[in-house]
Design a protein around this motif. Structure first.
Motif, PDB file in Angstrom:
ATOM      1  N   UNK A 199       0.961  -1.174  -0.069  1.00  0.00           N
ATOM      2  CA  UNK A 199      -0.054  -0.193  -0.143  1.00  0.00           C
ATOM      3  C   UNK A 199       0.981   1.109  -0.178  1.00  0.00           C
ATOM      4  N   UNK A 200       1.820   1.213   0.747  1.00  0.00           N
ATOM      5  CA  UNK A 200       2.844   2.595   0.845  1.00  0.00           C
ATOM      6  C   UNK A 200       3.603   2.479  -0.507  1.00  0.00           C
ATOM      7  N   UNK A 201       4.028   1.286  -0.905  1.00  0.00           N
ATOM      8  CA  UNK A 201       4.666   1.528  -2.375  1.00  0.00           C
ATOM      9  C   UNK A 201       3.839   2.162  -3.663  1.00  0.00           C
ATOM     10  N   UNK A 228       9.597  -5.831  -3.021  1.00  0.00           N
ATOM     11  CA  UNK A 228      10.039  -4.370  -3.232  1.00  0.00           C
ATOM     12  C   UNK A 228      10.734  -3.711  -2.012  1.00  0.00           C
ATOM     13  N   UNK A 229      10.656  -4.369  -0.939  1.00  0.00           N
ATOM     14  CA  UNK A 229      11.359  -3.699   0.108  1.00  0.00           C
ATOM     15  C   UNK A 229      12.902  -3.637  -0.071  1.00  0.00           C
ATOM     16  N   UNK A 230      13.416  -2.410   0.343  1.00  0.00           N
ATOM     17  CA  UNK A 230      14.621  -2.339   0.170  1.00  0.00           C
ATOM     18  C   UNK A 230      15.776  -2.898   1.414  1.00  0.00           C
ATOM     19  N   UNK A 231      14.977  -3.130   2.404  1.00  0.00           N
ATOM     20  CA  UNK A 231      15.639  -3.852   3.323  1.00  0.00           C
ATOM     21  C   UNK A 231      14.505  -3.800   4.623  1.00  0.00           C
ATOM     22  N   UNK A 232      14.978  -4.593   5.766  1.00  0.00           N
ATOM     23  CA  UNK A 232      14.100  -4.855   6.700  1.00  0.00           C
ATOM     24  C   UNK A 232      14.824  -4.732   8.224  1.00  0.00           C
TER      25      UNK A 232
END
Length: 246
Positions: A199-201, A228-232
């Protein structure tokens, strides 16, 4: 994991590292980790960084988040003991002035600290706008102070934003680096919140999104990266030996 940033987390309360569970801070207990004995911050930070080969450490100063003075001496100790590491620091910053004051208290090493502004902590819309007045980054409180290289943490619990300043509705002012913080999944072994990430993307397609909470295994990280996360941000899975090279 190429270009995927695994960020270890330490939560500091009264001078020691505590285990965060579902954001219920009044119940946090001193950390018991498989990585090293005790709950002293510097040894645990070193063990976490070695476990995931990271040059970035996320620090939540729970004293400051709960309205008490920041643990500046302890933060200076971490910076001195981790000379090659960048700290992402959430110290409950209510506005830009609070972040500048904390950074000033950290001395010469403050240039290795990126303030994290959590939406749960802003004291109003004006404070949010002072920090993130233009797309792409934070602005200085006045011309005499440097621009803050800040991150924005979009905090929520039970699918409800923690957001007194209305920051969740102001996507046009979000910076490039966003943390999607689902507090009720932190330390809960419940899996990453990929629905909120998606949703944020949609609302911030050019942002770099860093999730927080829920990671149980390398498979979860692979799924988050594919989403699609750049990291965690991770703590419990590292402490429990479920993640990272031995």
């Amino acid at each position: 994991m190429d270009s995927f940033l695994l960020v270890p987390v330490i939560d500091l309360l009264a001078g020691q590292v505590v285990r965060a569970v579902r954001g219920q801070r009044s119940h946090y207990q001193p950390m018991q980790s498989a990585l090293c004995a005790g709950s002293a911050p510097l040894p645990l930070a070193r063990a976490l960084l070695a476990r995931c080969a990271s040059g970035t450490l996320y620090v939540a100063d729970l004293d400051a988040i709960l309205g008490r003075p920041a643990q500046a001496a302890l933060l200076r100790e971490l910076l001195a003991g981790l000379p090659a590491v960048t700290l992402w620091l959430d110290a409950g910053f209510k506005d830009a002035a609070a972040a500048h004051a904390t950074l000033a208290a950290l001395g010469e090493a403050a240039h290795r600290v990126r303030p994290v502004f959590g939406t749960e902590s802003f004291n109003g819309t004006a404070a949010f706008e002072d920090c993130f007045g233009e797309p792409g980054g934070a602005v200085a409180e006045d011309a005499a102070k440097p621009v803050l290289d800040a991150l924005l943490s979009l905090d929520q619990r039970s699918a409800a934003p923690l957001d007194p300043a209305g920051a969740w509705a102001r996507a046009g002012r979000w910076p490039r680096d966003l943390i999607v913080m689902t507090l009720d999944r932190v330390g809960a072994d419940a899996g990453p919140d990929l629905a909120t990430l998606a949703a944020i993307r949609e609302r911030a397609p050019r942002a770099r999104l860093f999730g927080a909470g829920g990671i149980r295994s390398q498979a979860d990280l692979d799924t988050a990266r594919a989403a699609g996360a750049a990291g965690w941000l991770v703590a419990s899975a590292l402490h429990d030996g479920k993640l990272g090279a031995p």
